[in-house]
Design a protein around this motif. Structure first.
Motif, PDB file in Angstrom:
ATOM      1  N   GLU A 191       0.831  -1.208   0.000  1.00 29.33           N
ATOM      2  CA  GLU A 191       0.000   0.000   0.000  1.00 29.33           C
ATOM      3  C   GLU A 191       0.869   1.263   0.000  1.00 29.33           C
ATOM      4  OE1 GLU A 191      -2.623  -0.488   3.308  1.00 29.33           O
ATOM      5  OE2 GLU A 191      -4.008  -1.779   2.194  1.00 29.33           O
ATOM      6  N   GLN A 192       1.982   1.222   0.739  1.00 29.65           N
ATOM      7  CA  GLN A 192       2.864   2.386   0.764  1.00 29.65           C
ATOM      8  C   GLN A 192       3.552   2.599  -0.580  1.00 29.65           C
ATOM      9  OE1 GLN A 192       5.637   2.554   4.029  1.00 29.65           O
ATOM     10  NE2 GLN A 192       6.887   4.153   3.087  1.00 29.65           N
ATOM     11  N   LEU A 193       3.982   1.480  -1.213  1.00 28.96           N
ATOM     12  CA  LEU A 193       4.742   1.581  -2.458  1.00 28.96           C
ATOM     13  C   LEU A 193       3.851   1.488  -3.699  1.00 28.96           C
ATOM     14  CD1 LEU A 193       7.740  -0.722  -1.426  1.00 28.96           C
ATOM     15  CD2 LEU A 193       7.663   1.786  -1.385  1.00 28.96           C
ATOM     16  N   GLY A 194       2.570   1.261  -3.479  1.00 34.66           N
ATOM     17  CA  GLY A 194       1.648   1.074  -4.598  1.00 34.66           C
ATOM     18  C   GLY A 194       1.379   2.319  -5.415  1.00 34.66           C
ATOM     19  N   VAL A 195       1.903   3.453  -4.984  1.00 38.11           N
ATOM     20  CA  VAL A 195       1.740   4.694  -5.753  1.00 38.11           C
ATOM     21  C   VAL A 195       2.628   4.710  -6.992  1.00 38.11           C
ATOM     22  CG1 VAL A 195       1.051   6.028  -3.734  1.00 38.11           C
ATOM     23  CG2 VAL A 195       3.475   5.888  -4.342  1.00 38.11           C
ATOM     24  N   TYR A 196       3.601   3.769  -7.067  1.00 36.31           N
ATOM     25  CA  TYR A 196       4.547   3.755  -8.180  1.00 36.31           C
ATOM     26  C   TYR A 196       4.103   2.772  -9.263  1.00 36.31           C
ATOM     27  CZ  TYR A 196       7.306   6.112  -4.658  1.00 36.31           C
ATOM     28  OH  TYR A 196       7.727   6.991  -3.682  1.00 36.31           O
ATOM     29  N   ASP A 197       4.391   3.113 -10.520  1.00 38.41           N
ATOM     30  CA  ASP A 197       3.972   2.250 -11.621  1.00 38.41           C
ATOM     31  C   ASP A 197       4.959   1.099 -11.815  1.00 38.41           C
ATOM     32  OD1 ASP A 197       6.196   3.298 -12.962  1.00 38.41           O
ATOM     33  OD2 ASP A 197       5.019   4.669 -14.186  1.00 38.41           O
ATOM     34  N   ASP A 198       4.651   0.246 -12.810  1.00 35.59           N
ATOM     35  CA  ASP A 198       5.455  -0.957 -13.034  1.00 35.59           C
ATOM     36  C   ASP A 198       6.874  -0.649 -13.489  1.00 35.59           C
ATOM     37  OD1 ASP A 198       3.279  -2.469 -12.355  1.00 35.59           O
ATOM     38  OD2 ASP A 198       2.666  -2.881 -14.417  1.00 35.59           O
ATOM     39  N   LYS A 199       7.087   0.514 -14.086  1.00 34.43           N
ATOM     40  CA  LYS A 199       8.444   0.869 -14.489  1.00 34.43           C
ATOM     41  C   LYS A 199       9.319   1.171 -13.275  1.00 34.43           C
ATOM     42  CE  LYS A 199       7.343   2.786 -19.048  1.00 34.43           C
ATOM     43  NZ  LYS A 199       7.403   4.002 -19.909  1.00 34.43           N
ATOM     44  N   THR A 200       8.677   1.493 -12.146  1.00 35.72           N
ATOM     45  CA  THR A 200       9.416   1.901 -10.951  1.00 35.72           C
ATOM     46  C   THR A 200       9.481   0.820  -9.894  1.00 35.72           C
ATOM     47  OG1 THR A 200       8.769   4.194 -11.346  1.00 35.72           O
ATOM     48  CG2 THR A 200       9.531   3.665  -9.126  1.00 35.72           C
ATOM     49  N   LEU A 201       8.444   0.001  -9.737  1.00 42.26           N
ATOM     50  CA  LEU A 201       8.406  -0.924  -8.599  1.00 42.26           C
ATOM     51  C   LEU A 201       7.818  -2.288  -8.934  1.00 42.26           C
ATOM     52  CD1 LEU A 201       8.741  -1.046  -5.344  1.00 42.26           C
ATOM     53  CD2 LEU A 201       6.240  -1.033  -5.449  1.00 42.26           C
ATOM     54  N   TRP A 202       8.529  -3.330  -8.497  1.00 39.54           N
ATOM     55  CA  TRP A 202       8.033  -4.711  -8.454  1.00 39.54           C
ATOM     56  C   TRP A 202       8.344  -5.238  -7.054  1.00 39.54           C
ATOM     57  CZ3 TRP A 202       7.737  -8.721 -12.763  1.00 39.54           C
ATOM     58  CH2 TRP A 202       7.398  -8.135 -13.995  1.00 39.54           C
ATOM     59  N   PHE A 203       7.759  -6.389  -6.709  1.00 34.26           N
ATOM     60  CA  PHE A 203       8.168  -7.133  -5.522  1.00 34.26           C
ATOM     61  C   PHE A 203       8.857  -8.425  -5.950  1.00 34.26           C
ATOM     62  CE2 PHE A 203       5.303  -4.376  -3.143  1.00 34.26           C
ATOM     63  CZ  PHE A 203       5.966  -4.255  -1.933  1.00 34.26           C
ATOM     64  N   HIS A 204       9.650  -8.974  -5.035  1.00 38.29           N
ATOM     65  CA  HIS A 204      10.450 -10.182  -5.296  1.00 38.29           C
ATOM     66  C   HIS A 204      10.347 -11.110  -4.094  1.00 38.29           C
ATOM     67  CE1 HIS A 204      14.312 -12.310  -6.506  1.00 38.29           C
ATOM     68  NE2 HIS A 204      14.339 -12.519  -5.199  1.00 38.29           N
ATOM     69  N   THR A 205      10.137 -12.399  -4.363  1.00 40.71           N
ATOM     70  CA  THR A 205      10.064 -13.382  -3.286  1.00 40.71           C
ATOM     71  C   THR A 205      10.633 -14.717  -3.757  1.00 40.71           C
ATOM     72  OG1 THR A 205       8.575 -14.498  -1.717  1.00 40.71           O
ATOM     73  CG2 THR A 205       7.735 -14.157  -3.936  1.00 40.71           C
ATOM     74  N   ALA A 206      11.136 -15.498  -2.816  1.00 37.64           N
ATOM     75  CA  ALA A 206      11.479 -16.889  -3.107  1.00 37.64           C
ATOM     76  C   ALA A 206      10.307 -17.786  -2.728  1.00 37.64           C
ATOM     77  CB  ALA A 206      12.733 -17.313  -2.354  1.00 37.64           C
ATOM     78  N   SER A 207       9.448 -17.304  -1.823  1.00 33.37           N
ATOM     79  CA  SER A 207       8.260 -18.049  -1.377  1.00 33.37           C
ATOM     80  C   SER A 207       8.604 -19.501  -1.044  1.00 33.37           C
ATOM     81  CB  SER A 207       7.169 -17.995  -2.458  1.00 33.37           C
ATOM     82  OG  SER A 207       5.931 -18.423  -1.957  1.00 33.37           O
ATOM     83  N   ILE A 208       9.688 -19.661  -0.308  1.00 28.04           N
ATOM     84  CA  ILE A 208      10.200 -20.996   0.004  1.00 28.04           C
ATOM     85  C   ILE A 208       9.309 -21.717   1.013  1.00 28.04           C
ATOM     86  CG2 ILE A 208      12.115 -22.153   1.218  1.00 28.04           C
ATOM     87  CD1 ILE A 208      12.735 -21.470  -1.673  1.00 28.04           C
ATOM     88  N   LYS A 209       9.160 -23.010   0.803  1.00 29.88           N
ATOM     89  CA  LYS A 209       8.442 -23.867   1.760  1.00 29.88           C
ATOM     90  C   LYS A 209       9.442 -24.344   2.823  1.00 29.88           C
ATOM     91  CE  LYS A 209       5.464 -26.820   0.195  1.00 29.88           C
ATOM     92  NZ  LYS A 209       4.887 -28.004  -0.499  1.00 29.88           N
ATOM     93  N   TYR A 210       9.008 -24.344   4.070  1.00 28.83           N
ATOM     94  CA  TYR A 210       9.855 -24.808   5.168  1.00 28.83           C
ATOM     95  C   TYR A 210       9.472 -26.218   5.570  1.00 28.83           C
ATOM     96  CZ  TYR A 210      11.620 -20.068   5.502  1.00 28.83           C
ATOM     97  OH  TYR A 210      12.216 -18.878   5.204  1.00 28.83           O
ATOM     98  N   GLY A 211      10.484 -27.037   5.878  1.00 25.50           N
ATOM     99  CA  GLY A 211      10.241 -28.420   6.262  1.00 25.50           C
ATOM    100  C   GLY A 211       9.774 -28.540   7.695  1.00 25.50           C
TER     101      GLY A 211
END
Length: 278
Positions: free
Chosen positions: A231-251
């Motif tokens: 919500e804080q960073l959502g003011v920026y368009d796709d040229k400026t902001l993406w998110f990144h995750t590994a979304s790893i599963k834990y054993g």
């Protein structure tokens, strides 16, 4: 009053061709491809065969791929990481050339290379509690960017120690001058991008370089904490902001695997599809 709702894209770090395809099926907009078994090292250069599986196999990757170029994990003995020798630079140049020669990447489709190199300044910095100042290693980065052409390049989380300093924005502007197209950062070397202080730092960088460099906010991104950061960073368009995750599963023992946690990634994709900027 018009309620603005927008989608923020998410990039997924994958450590095998299988996980890259799984991430695509679950809604990822881009893949960062790393070597198998390299999650604990923070991601290393993958085998070309992994990319070949994604581009020529029966199931194909249809979204852009960012290929990690990193010859080794953190050095032993607590030495600073991402400071490379001439031999290691040669390894990185060779890897880029081999991927380019494979014909498996397409610069016009958004495929890029990911790397980062820093250097320590010999003088003690009084603004950093006596710690040596770190800066982007322009010499190594120039060599790798020239090698990568016509592919774009991403400076990865080697930037995090710099993001924690008063010199973050000038160093980001240095990346733009060097020709980088993206910067992956958590906003600090402590915690992830969804920590409020780190989100503030990423916000400040976006305000200064919006439209000149795509900021990829990463570092421990999970569904918890993501809503506030989005919500804080959502003011920026796709040229400026993406998110990144590994979304790893834990054993069961709490140790990370290199499998993707489907429920976690689906929840994040859904959350980012309906962001109401603050």
């Amino acid at each position: 009053m018009v309620l603005v709702v927008r989608k923020i894209n998410i990039e997924v770090a994958a450590f095998s061709a299988e996980m890259a395809l799984k991430a695509q099926a679950l809604g990822a907009s881009r893949i960062e491809l790393n070597a198998r078994g390299s999650y604990d090292d923070g991601g290393l250069t993958p085998a070309i065969d992994e990319l070949a599986t994604l581009r020529t196999g029966p199931r194909k990757l249809e979204i852009p791929v960012h290929v990690m170029i990193r010859p080794r994990g953190p050095p032993a003995g607590g030495q600073s990481d991402f400071i490379y020798s001439t031999h290691e630079l040669a390894q990185m140049v060779t890897s880029i050339c081999e991927f380019k020669a494979s014909g498996l990447m397409n610069p016009t489709a958004g495929d890029r290379f990911v790397f980062g190199a820093i250097q320590e300044v010999d003088t003690i910095d009084p603004q950093m509690d006596g710690v040596k100042r770190t800066e982007v290693d322009e010499t190594i980065c120039k060599a790798l960017i020239e090698t990568a052409k016509p592919f774009g390049c991403v400076f990865h989380r080697a930037f995090d120690p710099i993001a924690a300093t008063p010199y973050a924005v000038p160093e980001v502007e240095k990346l733009i001058d060097l020709g980088f197209e993206c910067l992956l950062t958590a906003g600090d070397c402590v915690g992830g991008c969804c920590y409020p202080d780190n989100t503030d730092k990423i916000d400040a960088i976006c305000r200064r370089v919006g439209g000149k460099l795509q900021i990829i906010a990463g570092g421990g991104v999970r569904r918890s904490g993501l809503k506030a950061a989005a919500e804080q960073l959502g003011v920026y368009d796709d040229k400026t902001l993406w998110f990144h995750t590994a979304s790893i599963k834990y054993g069961p023992d709490g140790e990370p695997t290199e499998d993707i946690d489907s429920d976690e990634l689906i929840a994040m994709v859904n959350l980012l599809s309906q962001v109401k900027p603050a």
